[in-house]
Design a protein around this motif. Sequence first.
Motif, PDB file in Angstrom:
ATOM      1  N   ASN A 187      16.427  21.956 -21.475  1.00 44.06           N
ATOM      2  CA  ASN A 187      16.626  20.713 -20.733  1.00 44.06           C
ATOM      3  C   ASN A 187      15.336  20.180 -20.094  1.00 44.06           C
ATOM      4  N   CYS A 188      14.219  20.267 -20.831  1.00 48.76           N
ATOM      5  CA  CYS A 188      12.940  19.807 -20.287  1.00 48.76           C
ATOM      6  C   CYS A 188      12.450  18.499 -20.912  1.00 48.76           C
ATOM      7  N   ALA A 189      13.275  17.908 -21.778  1.00 49.69           N
ATOM      8  CA  ALA A 189      12.988  16.578 -22.331  1.00 49.69           C
ATOM      9  C   ALA A 189      11.579  16.449 -22.891  1.00 49.69           C
ATOM     10  N   SER A 190      11.141  17.443 -23.647  1.00 49.31           N
ATOM     11  CA  SER A 190       9.831  17.434 -24.315  1.00 49.31           C
ATOM     12  C   SER A 190       8.636  17.466 -23.365  1.00 49.31           C
ATOM     13  N   LEU A 191       8.889  17.725 -22.063  1.00 47.18           N
ATOM     14  CA  LEU A 191       7.756  17.929 -21.162  1.00 47.18           C
ATOM     15  C   LEU A 191       7.035  19.215 -21.560  1.00 47.18           C
ATOM     16  N   MET A 192       7.818  20.181 -22.037  1.00 44.50           N
ATOM     17  CA  MET A 192       7.319  21.431 -22.597  1.00 44.50           C
ATOM     18  C   MET A 192       8.182  21.753 -23.803  1.00 44.50           C
ATOM     19  N   ASN A 193       7.590  22.398 -24.797  1.00 39.65           N
ATOM     20  CA  ASN A 193       8.334  22.726 -26.004  1.00 39.65           C
ATOM     21  C   ASN A 193       8.090  24.176 -26.410  1.00 39.65           C
ATOM     22  N   ASN A 194       9.090  24.763 -27.018  1.00 36.57           N
ATOM     23  CA  ASN A 194       8.940  26.127 -27.513  1.00 36.57           C
ATOM     24  C   ASN A 194       7.745  26.233 -28.455  1.00 36.57           C
ATOM     25  N   GLY A 195       6.928  27.237 -28.247  1.00 36.24           N
ATOM     26  CA  GLY A 195       5.777  27.454 -29.106  1.00 36.24           C
ATOM     27  C   GLY A 195       4.505  26.782 -28.644  1.00 36.24           C
ATOM     28  N   ASP A 196       4.591  25.916 -27.624  1.00 40.19           N
ATOM     29  CA  ASP A 196       3.389  25.252 -27.120  1.00 40.19           C
ATOM     30  C   ASP A 196       2.435  26.271 -26.506  1.00 40.19           C
ATOM     31  N   ALA A 197       1.145  26.053 -26.694  1.00 45.11           N
ATOM     32  CA  ALA A 197       0.141  26.879 -26.024  1.00 45.11           C
ATOM     33  C   ALA A 197      -0.018  26.386 -24.590  1.00 45.11           C
ATOM     34  N   ALA A 198      -0.350  27.313 -23.683  1.00 40.99           N
ATOM     35  CA  ALA A 198      -0.502  26.954 -22.273  1.00 40.99           C
ATOM     36  C   ALA A 198      -1.723  27.649 -21.689  1.00 40.99           C
ATOM     37  N   LYS A 199      -2.237  27.075 -20.596  1.00 38.76           N
ATOM     38  CA  LYS A 199      -3.364  27.655 -19.867  1.00 38.76           C
ATOM     39  C   LYS A 199      -3.006  27.749 -18.385  1.00 38.76           C
ATOM     40  N   PHE A 200      -3.593  28.737 -17.718  1.00 36.85           N
ATOM     41  CA  PHE A 200      -3.331  28.946 -16.302  1.00 36.85           C
ATOM     42  C   PHE A 200      -4.636  29.055 -15.538  1.00 36.85           C
ATOM     43  N   SER A 201      -4.686  28.410 -14.366  1.00 35.02           N
ATOM     44  CA  SER A 201      -5.863  28.472 -13.503  1.00 35.02           C
ATOM     45  C   SER A 201      -5.419  28.694 -12.059  1.00 35.02           C
ATOM     46  N   ALA A 202      -6.137  29.571 -11.352  1.00 39.89           N
ATOM     47  CA  ALA A 202      -5.850  29.820  -9.935  1.00 39.89           C
ATOM     48  C   ALA A 202      -6.965  30.673  -9.342  1.00 39.89           C
ATOM     49  N   VAL A 203      -7.083  30.629  -8.006  1.00 38.24           N
ATOM     50  CA  VAL A 203      -7.997  31.518  -7.287  1.00 38.24           C
ATOM     51  C   VAL A 203      -7.196  32.196  -6.181  1.00 38.24           C
ATOM     52  N   TYR A 204      -7.095  33.521  -6.263  1.00 37.19           N
ATOM     53  CA  TYR A 204      -6.373  34.303  -5.267  1.00 37.19           C
ATOM     54  C   TYR A 204      -7.359  34.996  -4.319  1.00 37.19           C
ATOM     55  N   LYS A 205      -6.971  35.064  -3.061  1.00 34.18           N
ATOM     56  CA  LYS A 205      -7.752  35.787  -2.060  1.00 34.18           C
ATOM     57  C   LYS A 205      -6.992  37.059  -1.710  1.00 34.18           C
ATOM     58  N   VAL A 206      -7.629  38.221  -1.911  1.00 34.15           N
ATOM     59  CA  VAL A 206      -6.997  39.490  -1.571  1.00 34.15           C
ATOM     60  C   VAL A 206      -7.097  39.710  -0.063  1.00 34.15           C
ATOM     61  N   ALA A 207      -5.981  40.041   0.582  1.00 35.05           N
ATOM     62  CA  ALA A 207      -5.938  40.147   2.040  1.00 35.05           C
ATOM     63  C   ALA A 207      -6.937  41.188   2.557  1.00 35.05           C
ATOM     64  N   LYS A 208      -6.931  42.361   1.963  1.00 32.09           N
ATOM     65  CA  LYS A 208      -7.914  43.408   2.280  1.00 32.09           C
ATOM     66  C   LYS A 208      -8.690  43.665   0.993  1.00 32.09           C
ATOM     67  N   PRO A 209      -9.867  43.055   0.866  1.00 35.36           N
ATOM     68  CA  PRO A 209     -10.584  43.074  -0.419  1.00 35.36           C
ATOM     69  C   PRO A 209     -10.817  44.461  -0.992  1.00 35.36           C
ATOM     70  N   LEU A 210     -10.663  44.537  -2.312  1.00 34.63           N
ATOM     71  CA  LEU A 210     -10.978  45.746  -3.063  1.00 34.63           C
ATOM     72  C   LEU A 210     -12.454  45.714  -3.427  1.00 34.63           C
ATOM     73  N   THR A 211     -12.977  46.877  -3.789  1.00 32.84           N
ATOM     74  CA  THR A 211     -14.307  46.940  -4.371  1.00 32.84           C
ATOM     75  C   THR A 211     -14.190  47.611  -5.724  1.00 32.84           C
ATOM     76  N   VAL A 212     -14.624  46.916  -6.761  1.00 31.23           N
ATOM     77  CA  VAL A 212     -14.564  47.436  -8.131  1.00 31.23           C
ATOM     78  C   VAL A 212     -15.988  47.542  -8.652  1.00 31.23           C
ATOM     79  N   THR A 213     -16.341  48.702  -9.190  1.00 26.09           N
ATOM     80  CA  THR A 213     -17.667  48.889  -9.752  1.00 26.09           C
ATOM     81  C   THR A 213     -17.588  49.573 -11.093  1.00 26.09           C
ATOM     82  N   SER A 214     -18.655  49.429 -11.885  1.00 24.08           N
ATOM     83  CA  SER A 214     -18.767  50.104 -13.168  1.00 24.08           C
ATOM     84  C   SER A 214     -20.242  50.176 -13.547  1.00 24.08           C
TER      85      SER A 214
END
Length: 215
Positions: A187-214
Amino acid sequence: MRTITKRSLFATAVAAAALGLTVTSASATAQATFTIVNPNANGSFTASLKAGTTADLLDTVTNQSVTCYSATATGTATNGVHANGTNLVQIATATFGNAVSDPCDGPLGSSFSAVSTSAINLNATSYAGGITSGSLSNVHVTLTGDTLFGVCTAKISGTASNAKYNNATGELSITNGAGLTVSGVSNCASLMNNGDAAKFSAVYKVAKPLTVTSP
Protein backbone atom coordinates in the motif's frame (compact mmCIF):
# COMPACT_ATOMS: atom_id res chain seq x y z
CA MET A 1 77.41 -31.25 -16.92
CA ARG A 2 73.93 -32.10 -18.10
CA THR A 3 73.18 -33.92 -14.81
CA ILE A 4 74.33 -30.94 -12.74
CA THR A 5 72.13 -28.61 -14.75
CA LYS A 6 69.07 -30.80 -14.20
CA ARG A 7 69.79 -31.04 -10.51
CA SER A 8 70.24 -27.28 -10.29
CA LEU A 9 66.97 -26.65 -12.07
CA PHE A 10 65.20 -29.16 -9.84
CA ALA A 11 66.64 -27.59 -6.70
CA THR A 12 65.61 -24.14 -7.89
CA ALA A 13 62.06 -25.31 -8.62
CA VAL A 14 61.76 -26.95 -5.23
CA ALA A 15 63.04 -23.83 -3.48
CA ALA A 16 60.63 -21.62 -5.42
CA ALA A 17 57.74 -23.92 -4.63
CA ALA A 18 58.64 -23.97 -0.98
CA LEU A 19 58.88 -20.20 -0.92
CA GLY A 20 55.56 -19.95 -2.69
CA LEU A 21 53.92 -22.24 -0.14
CA THR A 22 55.42 -20.23 2.70
CA VAL A 23 54.17 -16.94 1.32
CA THR A 24 50.72 -18.37 0.57
CA SER A 25 50.42 -19.88 4.03
CA ALA A 26 51.44 -16.64 5.74
CA SER A 27 49.05 -14.63 3.58
CA ALA A 28 46.19 -17.00 4.34
CA THR A 29 46.65 -16.81 8.09
CA ALA A 30 47.47 -13.11 8.39
CA GLN A 31 44.37 -11.19 9.46
CA ALA A 32 43.91 -7.72 10.86
CA THR A 33 43.07 -7.71 14.55
CA PHE A 34 40.95 -5.05 16.24
CA THR A 35 40.97 -3.99 19.87
CA ILE A 36 37.97 -2.43 21.62
CA VAL A 37 38.12 -0.41 24.82
CA ASN A 38 34.59 0.12 26.13
CA PRO A 39 34.07 2.27 29.26
CA ASN A 40 31.09 0.07 30.13
CA ALA A 41 32.47 -3.07 31.77
CA ASN A 42 29.51 -5.14 30.58
CA GLY A 43 30.29 -4.28 26.95
CA SER A 44 27.06 -2.40 26.31
CA PHE A 45 26.66 0.92 24.52
CA THR A 46 23.94 3.37 23.57
CA ALA A 47 23.94 5.88 20.74
CA SER A 48 21.62 8.49 19.31
CA LEU A 49 21.44 10.64 16.23
CA LYS A 50 23.96 13.47 16.32
CA ALA A 51 22.30 16.81 17.15
CA GLY A 52 21.47 18.86 14.08
CA THR A 53 21.65 15.89 11.68
CA THR A 54 19.11 13.55 10.13
CA ALA A 55 18.87 9.86 9.31
CA ASP A 56 17.91 9.47 5.66
CA LEU A 57 16.68 6.49 3.70
CA LEU A 58 16.60 6.95 -0.08
CA ASP A 59 14.91 4.70 -2.63
CA THR A 60 17.38 5.18 -5.47
CA VAL A 61 14.88 4.00 -8.13
CA THR A 62 11.91 6.25 -7.30
CA ASN A 63 14.17 8.93 -5.75
CA GLN A 64 11.81 9.16 -2.78
CA SER A 65 13.23 9.50 0.72
CA VAL A 66 12.29 9.20 4.38
CA THR A 67 14.01 11.69 6.70
CA CYS A 68 14.15 11.11 10.47
CA TYR A 69 15.11 13.71 13.07
CA SER A 70 15.67 11.21 15.86
CA ALA A 71 17.19 7.74 16.00
CA THR A 72 18.59 5.53 18.73
CA ALA A 73 20.68 2.38 18.89
CA THR A 74 21.79 0.01 21.63
CA GLY A 75 24.13 -2.94 21.49
CA THR A 76 27.31 -4.68 22.49
CA ALA A 77 30.97 -3.87 21.86
CA THR A 78 33.01 -6.41 23.80
CA ASN A 79 36.26 -5.27 25.43
CA GLY A 80 39.47 -6.91 24.25
CA VAL A 81 41.29 -8.07 21.15
CA HIS A 82 39.21 -9.46 18.28
CA ALA A 83 40.83 -11.82 15.77
CA ASN A 84 39.25 -9.96 12.84
CA GLY A 85 36.70 -7.26 12.12
CA THR A 86 33.74 -9.49 11.33
CA ASN A 87 30.78 -8.75 13.62
CA LEU A 88 33.04 -6.49 15.65
CA VAL A 89 30.08 -4.61 17.15
CA GLN A 90 26.47 -5.80 17.44
CA ILE A 91 23.60 -3.30 17.28
CA ALA A 92 20.80 -5.11 19.08
CA THR A 93 18.09 -2.48 18.62
CA ALA A 94 17.65 0.50 16.33
CA THR A 95 14.68 2.86 16.08
CA PHE A 96 14.00 5.76 13.76
CA GLY A 97 11.52 8.45 14.73
CA ASN A 98 8.33 7.95 16.69
CA ALA A 99 4.97 7.55 15.01
CA VAL A 100 3.25 9.81 17.57
CA SER A 101 5.70 12.30 19.01
CA ASP A 102 8.44 12.58 16.38
CA PRO A 103 7.55 11.04 13.01
CA CYS A 104 9.96 10.93 10.10
CA ASP A 105 9.11 12.98 7.01
CA GLY A 106 8.17 10.90 3.99
CA PRO A 107 7.10 11.62 0.40
CA LEU A 108 3.98 13.68 -0.35
CA GLY A 109 3.55 14.83 3.25
CA SER A 110 3.51 11.32 4.68
CA SER A 111 4.94 10.46 8.09
CA PHE A 112 6.95 7.34 8.93
CA SER A 113 8.69 5.51 11.73
CA ALA A 114 11.01 2.51 11.53
CA VAL A 115 12.50 -0.18 13.74
CA SER A 116 15.11 -2.90 13.26
CA THR A 117 13.83 -6.46 13.47
CA SER A 118 17.19 -8.20 13.93
CA ALA A 119 20.64 -7.48 15.35
CA ILE A 120 22.78 -5.44 12.95
CA ASN A 121 26.52 -6.15 12.76
CA LEU A 122 29.26 -3.58 12.33
CA ASN A 123 32.08 -5.18 10.36
CA ALA A 124 35.49 -3.50 10.34
CA THR A 125 37.68 -3.83 7.27
CA SER A 126 40.40 -1.21 7.79
CA TYR A 127 41.83 1.24 10.32
CA ALA A 128 43.81 4.46 9.93
CA GLY A 129 44.31 7.58 12.03
CA GLY A 130 41.76 6.65 14.68
CA ILE A 131 39.04 5.85 12.13
CA THR A 132 37.67 2.35 11.62
CA SER A 133 36.00 1.74 8.25
CA GLY A 134 33.61 -1.03 7.31
CA SER A 135 29.96 -1.89 6.75
CA LEU A 136 26.67 -2.70 8.48
CA SER A 137 25.43 -6.21 7.70
CA ASN A 138 22.28 -8.16 8.53
CA VAL A 139 20.21 -5.00 8.21
CA HIS A 140 16.48 -5.72 8.52
CA VAL A 141 14.36 -2.63 9.16
CA THR A 142 10.58 -2.30 8.91
CA LEU A 143 9.12 1.04 7.79
CA THR A 144 5.56 2.04 8.63
CA GLY A 145 4.04 5.18 7.13
CA ASP A 146 0.84 7.18 7.29
CA THR A 147 0.24 8.29 3.70
CA LEU A 148 -2.54 9.73 1.56
CA PHE A 149 -3.21 6.18 0.41
CA GLY A 150 -3.41 4.65 3.87
CA VAL A 151 -0.84 2.77 5.92
CA CYS A 152 2.26 1.95 3.87
CA THR A 153 4.71 -0.71 5.07
CA ALA A 154 8.02 -1.90 3.63
CA LYS A 155 11.17 -3.70 4.65
CA ILE A 156 14.75 -2.59 4.04
CA SER A 157 17.37 -5.35 4.09
CA GLY A 158 20.98 -6.02 3.17
CA THR A 159 24.43 -4.63 3.91
CA ALA A 160 25.11 -0.88 4.04
CA SER A 161 28.55 0.24 2.91
CA ASN A 162 30.56 3.32 3.92
CA ALA A 163 30.35 2.96 7.70
CA LYS A 164 33.05 4.69 9.77
CA TYR A 165 33.69 5.00 13.50
CA ASN A 166 35.82 7.92 14.72
CA ASN A 167 37.59 7.52 18.07
CA ALA A 168 38.14 11.26 18.47
CA THR A 169 34.46 12.17 18.19
CA GLY A 170 32.77 8.94 19.30
CA GLU A 171 30.68 9.08 16.14
CA LEU A 172 29.50 6.30 13.84
CA SER A 173 28.67 7.65 10.40
CA ILE A 174 27.09 5.94 7.43
CA THR A 175 27.40 8.00 4.24
CA ASN A 176 25.22 6.94 1.30
CA GLY A 177 25.45 3.36 2.52
CA ALA A 178 24.64 1.29 -0.55
CA GLY A 179 23.73 -2.41 -0.71
CA LEU A 180 20.19 -2.26 0.67
CA THR A 181 17.04 -3.57 -1.01
CA VAL A 182 13.34 -2.78 -0.57
CA SER A 183 10.89 -5.67 -0.11
CA GLY A 184 7.55 -6.50 1.48
CA VAL A 185 5.98 -3.33 0.10
CA SER A 186 2.30 -2.89 0.90
CA ASN A 187 0.00 0.00 0.00
CA CYS A 188 2.81 2.45 -0.82
CA ALA A 189 1.47 3.62 -4.20
CA SER A 190 4.82 3.24 -6.00
CA LEU A 191 6.62 5.50 -3.53
CA MET A 192 8.73 2.38 -2.96
CA ASN A 193 8.70 -0.86 -4.91
CA ASN A 194 9.84 -4.40 -4.25
CA GLY A 195 13.38 -4.90 -5.49
CA ASP A 196 14.33 -1.21 -5.46
CA ALA A 197 17.86 -0.40 -4.32
CA ALA A 198 18.15 1.89 -1.30
CA LYS A 199 20.80 3.93 0.51
CA PHE A 200 21.07 4.96 4.15
CA SER A 201 22.86 7.92 5.73
CA ALA A 202 23.17 8.93 9.40
CA VAL A 203 25.62 10.08 12.07
CA TYR A 204 25.29 8.51 15.52
CA LYS A 205 26.92 9.81 18.69
CA VAL A 206 27.90 7.10 21.19
CA ALA A 207 26.96 8.18 24.73
CA LYS A 208 30.18 6.81 26.26
CA PRO A 209 32.62 6.68 23.33
CA LEU A 210 34.41 3.46 22.47
CA THR A 211 38.01 3.29 21.37
CA VAL A 212 38.78 0.96 18.47
CA THR A 213 42.32 0.33 17.29
CA SER A 214 44.14 -1.97 14.89
CA PRO A 215 46.49 -3.69 15.22
